[in-house]
Design a protein around this motif. Structure first.
Motif, PDB file in Angstrom:
ATOM      1  N   MET A   1      17.159   0.483   3.347  1.00 36.48           N
ATOM      2  CA  MET A   1      16.310   0.917   2.238  1.00 36.48           C
ATOM      3  C   MET A   1      16.104  -0.246   1.270  1.00 36.48           C
ATOM      4  O   MET A   1      17.047  -0.951   0.928  1.00 36.48           O
ATOM      5  CB  MET A   1      16.943   2.096   1.490  1.00 36.48           C
ATOM      6  CG  MET A   1      16.976   3.383   2.297  1.00 36.48           C
ATOM      7  SD  MET A   1      17.467   4.809   1.307  1.00 36.48           S
ATOM      8  CE  MET A   1      19.093   4.301   0.775  1.00 36.48           C
ATOM      9  N   ARG A   2      14.845  -0.427   0.828  1.00 41.37           N
ATOM     10  CA  ARG A   2      14.512  -1.498  -0.094  1.00 41.37           C
ATOM     11  C   ARG A   2      14.332  -0.927  -1.493  1.00 41.37           C
ATOM     12  O   ARG A   2      13.610   0.046  -1.685  1.00 41.37           O
ATOM     13  CB  ARG A   2      13.227  -2.192   0.351  1.00 41.37           C
ATOM     14  CG  ARG A   2      12.872  -3.417  -0.481  1.00 41.37           C
ATOM     15  CD  ARG A   2      11.748  -4.176   0.209  1.00 41.37           C
ATOM     16  NE  ARG A   2      10.496  -3.437   0.129  1.00 41.37           N
ATOM     17  CZ  ARG A   2       9.567  -3.641  -0.827  1.00 41.37           C
ATOM     18  NH1 ARG A   2       9.798  -4.520  -1.800  1.00 41.37           N
ATOM     19  NH2 ARG A   2       8.442  -2.966  -0.811  1.00 41.37           N
ATOM     20  N   ASN A   3      15.007  -1.548  -2.465  1.00 42.92           N
ATOM     21  CA  ASN A   3      14.910  -1.102  -3.855  1.00 42.92           C
ATOM     22  C   ASN A   3      13.944  -2.002  -4.617  1.00 42.92           C
ATOM     23  O   ASN A   3      13.939  -3.224  -4.448  1.00 42.92           O
ATOM     24  CB  ASN A   3      16.272  -1.126  -4.538  1.00 42.92           C
ATOM     25  CG  ASN A   3      17.221  -0.094  -3.963  1.00 42.92           C
ATOM     26  OD1 ASN A   3      16.786   0.877  -3.353  1.00 42.92           O
ATOM     27  ND2 ASN A   3      18.504  -0.294  -4.148  1.00 42.92           N
ATOM     28  N   THR A   4      13.102  -1.396  -5.458  1.00 40.49           N
ATOM     29  CA  THR A   4      12.168  -2.126  -6.299  1.00 40.49           C
ATOM     30  C   THR A   4      12.153  -1.501  -7.685  1.00 40.49           C
ATOM     31  O   THR A   4      12.614  -0.363  -7.881  1.00 40.49           O
ATOM     32  CB  THR A   4      10.736  -2.095  -5.722  1.00 40.49           C
ATOM     33  OG1 THR A   4      10.322  -0.729  -5.594  1.00 40.49           O
ATOM     34  CG2 THR A   4      10.687  -2.785  -4.369  1.00 40.49           C
ATOM     35  N   SER A   5      11.601  -2.222  -8.665  1.00 40.65           N
ATOM     36  CA  SER A   5      11.469  -1.670 -10.017  1.00 40.65           C
ATOM     37  C   SER A   5      10.202  -2.218 -10.660  1.00 40.65           C
ATOM     38  O   SER A   5       9.756  -3.325 -10.349  1.00 40.65           O
ATOM     39  CB  SER A   5      12.687  -2.016 -10.879  1.00 40.65           C
ATOM     40  OG  SER A   5      12.781  -3.410 -11.076  1.00 40.65           O
ATOM     41  N   THR A   6       9.626  -1.405 -11.550  1.00 39.56           N
ATOM     42  CA  THR A   6       8.421  -1.826 -12.259  1.00 39.56           C
ATOM     43  C   THR A   6       8.154  -0.868 -13.406  1.00 39.56           C
ATOM     44  O   THR A   6       8.627   0.271 -13.403  1.00 39.56           O
ATOM     45  CB  THR A   6       7.196  -1.848 -11.321  1.00 39.56           C
ATOM     46  OG1 THR A   6       6.094  -2.462 -11.991  1.00 39.56           O
ATOM     47  CG2 THR A   6       6.803  -0.444 -10.896  1.00 39.56           C
ATOM     48  N   ASP A   7       7.404  -1.338 -14.402  1.00 42.00           N
ATOM     49  CA  ASP A   7       6.842  -0.456 -15.427  1.00 42.00           C
ATOM     50  C   ASP A   7       5.539   0.111 -14.891  1.00 42.00           C
ATOM     51  O   ASP A   7       4.692  -0.635 -14.361  1.00 42.00           O
ATOM     52  CB  ASP A   7       6.563  -1.216 -16.716  1.00 42.00           C
ATOM     53  CG  ASP A   7       7.809  -1.404 -17.559  1.00 42.00           C
ATOM     54  OD1 ASP A   7       8.848  -0.796 -17.255  1.00 42.00           O
ATOM     55  OD2 ASP A   7       7.744  -2.180 -18.539  1.00 42.00           O
TER      56      ASP A   7
ATOM     57  N   PHE B   1      12.848   2.349  -7.680  1.00 45.21           N
ATOM     58  CA  PHE B   1      12.479   3.085  -6.473  1.00 45.21           C
ATOM     59  C   PHE B   1      13.351   2.658  -5.301  1.00 45.21           C
ATOM     60  O   PHE B   1      13.870   1.542  -5.266  1.00 45.21           O
ATOM     61  CB  PHE B   1      11.023   2.796  -6.078  1.00 45.21           C
ATOM     62  CG  PHE B   1      10.005   3.075  -7.136  1.00 45.21           C
ATOM     63  CD1 PHE B   1       9.649   4.380  -7.449  1.00 45.21           C
ATOM     64  CD2 PHE B   1       9.369   2.038  -7.802  1.00 45.21           C
ATOM     65  CE1 PHE B   1       8.685   4.650  -8.405  1.00 45.21           C
ATOM     66  CE2 PHE B   1       8.404   2.289  -8.762  1.00 45.21           C
ATOM     67  CZ  PHE B   1       8.066   3.597  -9.061  1.00 45.21           C
ATOM     68  N   TYR B   2      13.440   3.539  -4.336  1.00 42.84           N
ATOM     69  CA  TYR B   2      13.915   3.157  -3.006  1.00 42.84           C
ATOM     70  C   TYR B   2      12.905   3.659  -1.991  1.00 42.84           C
ATOM     71  O   TYR B   2      12.216   4.655  -2.212  1.00 42.84           O
ATOM     72  CB  TYR B   2      15.318   3.699  -2.717  1.00 42.84           C
ATOM     73  CG  TYR B   2      15.432   5.197  -2.623  1.00 42.84           C
ATOM     74  CD1 TYR B   2      15.302   5.859  -1.397  1.00 42.84           C
ATOM     75  CD2 TYR B   2      15.683   5.977  -3.766  1.00 42.84           C
ATOM     76  CE1 TYR B   2      15.420   7.235  -1.301  1.00 42.84           C
ATOM     77  CE2 TYR B   2      15.795   7.359  -3.681  1.00 42.84           C
ATOM     78  CZ  TYR B   2      15.664   7.979  -2.449  1.00 42.84           C
ATOM     79  OH  TYR B   2      15.782   9.352  -2.361  1.00 42.84           O
TER      80      TYR B   2
ATOM     81  N   LEU C   1       7.952   6.061   2.564  1.00 42.74           N
ATOM     82  CA  LEU C   1       7.625   6.667   1.275  1.00 42.74           C
ATOM     83  C   LEU C   1       8.454   6.027   0.170  1.00 42.74           C
ATOM     84  O   LEU C   1       9.557   5.540   0.395  1.00 42.74           O
ATOM     85  CB  LEU C   1       7.891   8.174   1.323  1.00 42.74           C
ATOM     86  CG  LEU C   1       7.095   8.969   2.362  1.00 42.74           C
ATOM     87  CD1 LEU C   1       7.567  10.415   2.376  1.00 42.74           C
ATOM     88  CD2 LEU C   1       5.596   8.893   2.089  1.00 42.74           C
ATOM     89  N   ARG C   2       7.913   6.076  -1.033  1.00 38.73           N
ATOM     90  CA  ARG C   2       8.613   5.535  -2.202  1.00 38.73           C
ATOM     91  C   ARG C   2       9.177   6.695  -3.019  1.00 38.73           C
ATOM     92  O   ARG C   2       8.448   7.614  -3.391  1.00 38.73           O
ATOM     93  CB  ARG C   2       7.652   4.699  -3.049  1.00 38.73           C
ATOM     94  CG  ARG C   2       8.342   3.934  -4.165  1.00 38.73           C
ATOM     95  CD  ARG C   2       7.376   3.022  -4.901  1.00 38.73           C
ATOM     96  NE  ARG C   2       6.910   1.938  -4.075  1.00 38.73           N
ATOM     97  CZ  ARG C   2       6.269   0.872  -4.550  1.00 38.73           C
ATOM     98  NH1 ARG C   2       6.030   0.758  -5.842  1.00 38.73           N
ATOM     99  NH2 ARG C   2       5.858  -0.074  -3.740  1.00 38.73           N
ATOM    100  N   TRP C   3      10.459   6.628  -3.275  1.00 42.69           N
ATOM    101  CA  TRP C   3      11.162   7.685  -4.001  1.00 42.69           C
ATOM    102  C   TRP C   3      11.714   7.133  -5.308  1.00 42.69           C
ATOM    103  O   TRP C   3      12.133   5.980  -5.375  1.00 42.69           O
ATOM    104  CB  TRP C   3      12.314   8.237  -3.155  1.00 42.69           C
ATOM    105  CG  TRP C   3      11.877   8.839  -1.862  1.00 42.69           C
ATOM    106  CD1 TRP C   3      11.522   8.159  -0.727  1.00 42.69           C
ATOM    107  CD2 TRP C   3      11.713  10.232  -1.572  1.00 42.69           C
ATOM    108  NE1 TRP C   3      11.153   9.042   0.267  1.00 42.69           N
ATOM    109  CE2 TRP C   3      11.263  10.322  -0.224  1.00 42.69           C
ATOM    110  CE3 TRP C   3      11.915  11.405  -2.302  1.00 42.69           C
ATOM    111  CZ2 TRP C   3      11.007  11.531   0.394  1.00 42.69           C
ATOM    112  CZ3 TRP C   3      11.661  12.613  -1.681  1.00 42.69           C
ATOM    113  CH2 TRP C   3      11.213  12.683  -0.359  1.00 42.69           C
ATOM    114  N   VAL C   4      11.711   7.979  -6.356  1.00 41.01           N
ATOM    115  CA  VAL C   4      12.225   7.566  -7.665  1.00 41.01           C
ATOM    116  C   VAL C   4      13.742   7.653  -7.662  1.00 41.01           C
ATOM    117  O   VAL C   4      14.321   8.713  -7.398  1.00 41.01           O
ATOM    118  CB  VAL C   4      11.650   8.451  -8.786  1.00 41.01           C
ATOM    119  CG1 VAL C   4      12.290   8.088 -10.124  1.00 41.01           C
ATOM    120  CG2 VAL C   4      10.133   8.293  -8.854  1.00 41.01           C
TER     121      VAL C   4
END
Length: 271
Positions: A1-7, A60-61, A66-69
């Protein structure tokens, strides 16, 4: 699983299945995209971060494409729109315009800061919604590539006419003299179909100047103008709305909801 973050600004929230929610989001780098909130258990600060028209920092992961919060924290909630139904409805309309003018997985460009500035103005000002709406609409049309010629009459070339009509279909001004030469009957309704290929909106000099300012102002200064009389604001409002909707070739149900609410309030005040 890849984690990302953004506003990202939350444009829409929809129920998905029995307990999940689908978020439609827009961020500066990624443009419009979607993410899923698992379950309805979010409470307190995280619940506030998942409200529509909130700028939120997401973690997110990704799973099964799909992208999940994973986590959500409020960056800017625009609290002034939460306690005013008219402002909330207008914010919904702004979000729909942004959805229409944004693309998936493409940087948002200026449309996102325009919307954020409009939300901030709605949240922090009173009795200024009509001006904010008009500035947002006309600048949005310009960002979509529909910049009209506002410095001279498109028919005779007369520079800076005192009064004119915005020729919505052709993206130009039509001075009163040229209009009178083409059409014998005046005055027109505020927004009129003339012949078969014209939509003309009457403008005074101050409304023309306001349109010119909105079209060319620095992004952070789009809303930094004033109109001194109600007639100028009315002309600006009609021109901006007609211009945006014509060039997008569609209307918005959220705008109709807002107008109905405003009409109900005005009727209540009369009574």
């Amino acid at each position: 699983m890849r984690n990302t973050s953004t506003d990202a600004l939350i444009l829409r929230v929809q129920e998905r299945g029995a307990s999940d929610r689908l978020l439609t989001l827009i961020s500066a780098d990624e443009g419009r995209f979607y993410a899923i909130v698992k379950g309805r258990a979010a409470k307190g600060r995280e619940a506030a971060a998942l409200e529509p028209y909130t700028l939120t920092n997401f973690e997110f992961y990704e799973k099964n494409g799909l992208r999940w919060v994973k986590n959500a924290t409020v960056t800017e909630a625009f609290p002034g729109i939460r306690y005013d139904t008219e402002k909330l409805f207008l914010a919904a309309y702004f979000a729909d315009v942004v959805y229409e003018l944004s693309d998936e997985r493409t940087p948002a460009g200026e449309i996102l800061p325009l919307c954020l500035n409009a939300m901030y103005m709605l949240s922090t000002t009173q009795n200024d919604d009509a001006r904010i709406k008009a500035a947002f609409e006309f600048r949005a049309a310009v960002l979509a590539g529909f910049l009209p010629e506002l410095t001279h009459c498109g028919a005779c070339g007369r520079a800076e006419p005192e009064g004119a009509y915005l020729d919505v279909m052709n993206g130009a001004l039509l001075c009163v003299d040229c209009f009178q030469r083409k059409n014998a009957l005046l005055p027109l309704p505020e927004v009129s179909d003339v012949g078969t290929r014209s939509i003309l909106v009457p403008l005074c000099a101050s409304a023309i100047a306001a349109l010119g300012y909105i079209a060319t102002a620095e992004p952070r200064r789009v809303f930094a103008f004033r109109l001194l009389d109600e007639a100028s604001l009315t002309a600006l409002s009609h021109a901006a709305e007609a211009y945006l909707h014509h060039h997008l070739e569609r209307g918005f149900q959220t705008l109709e909801n807002y107008k109905r609410l405003v009409a109900i309030r005005h009727q209540m005040l009369k009574n």
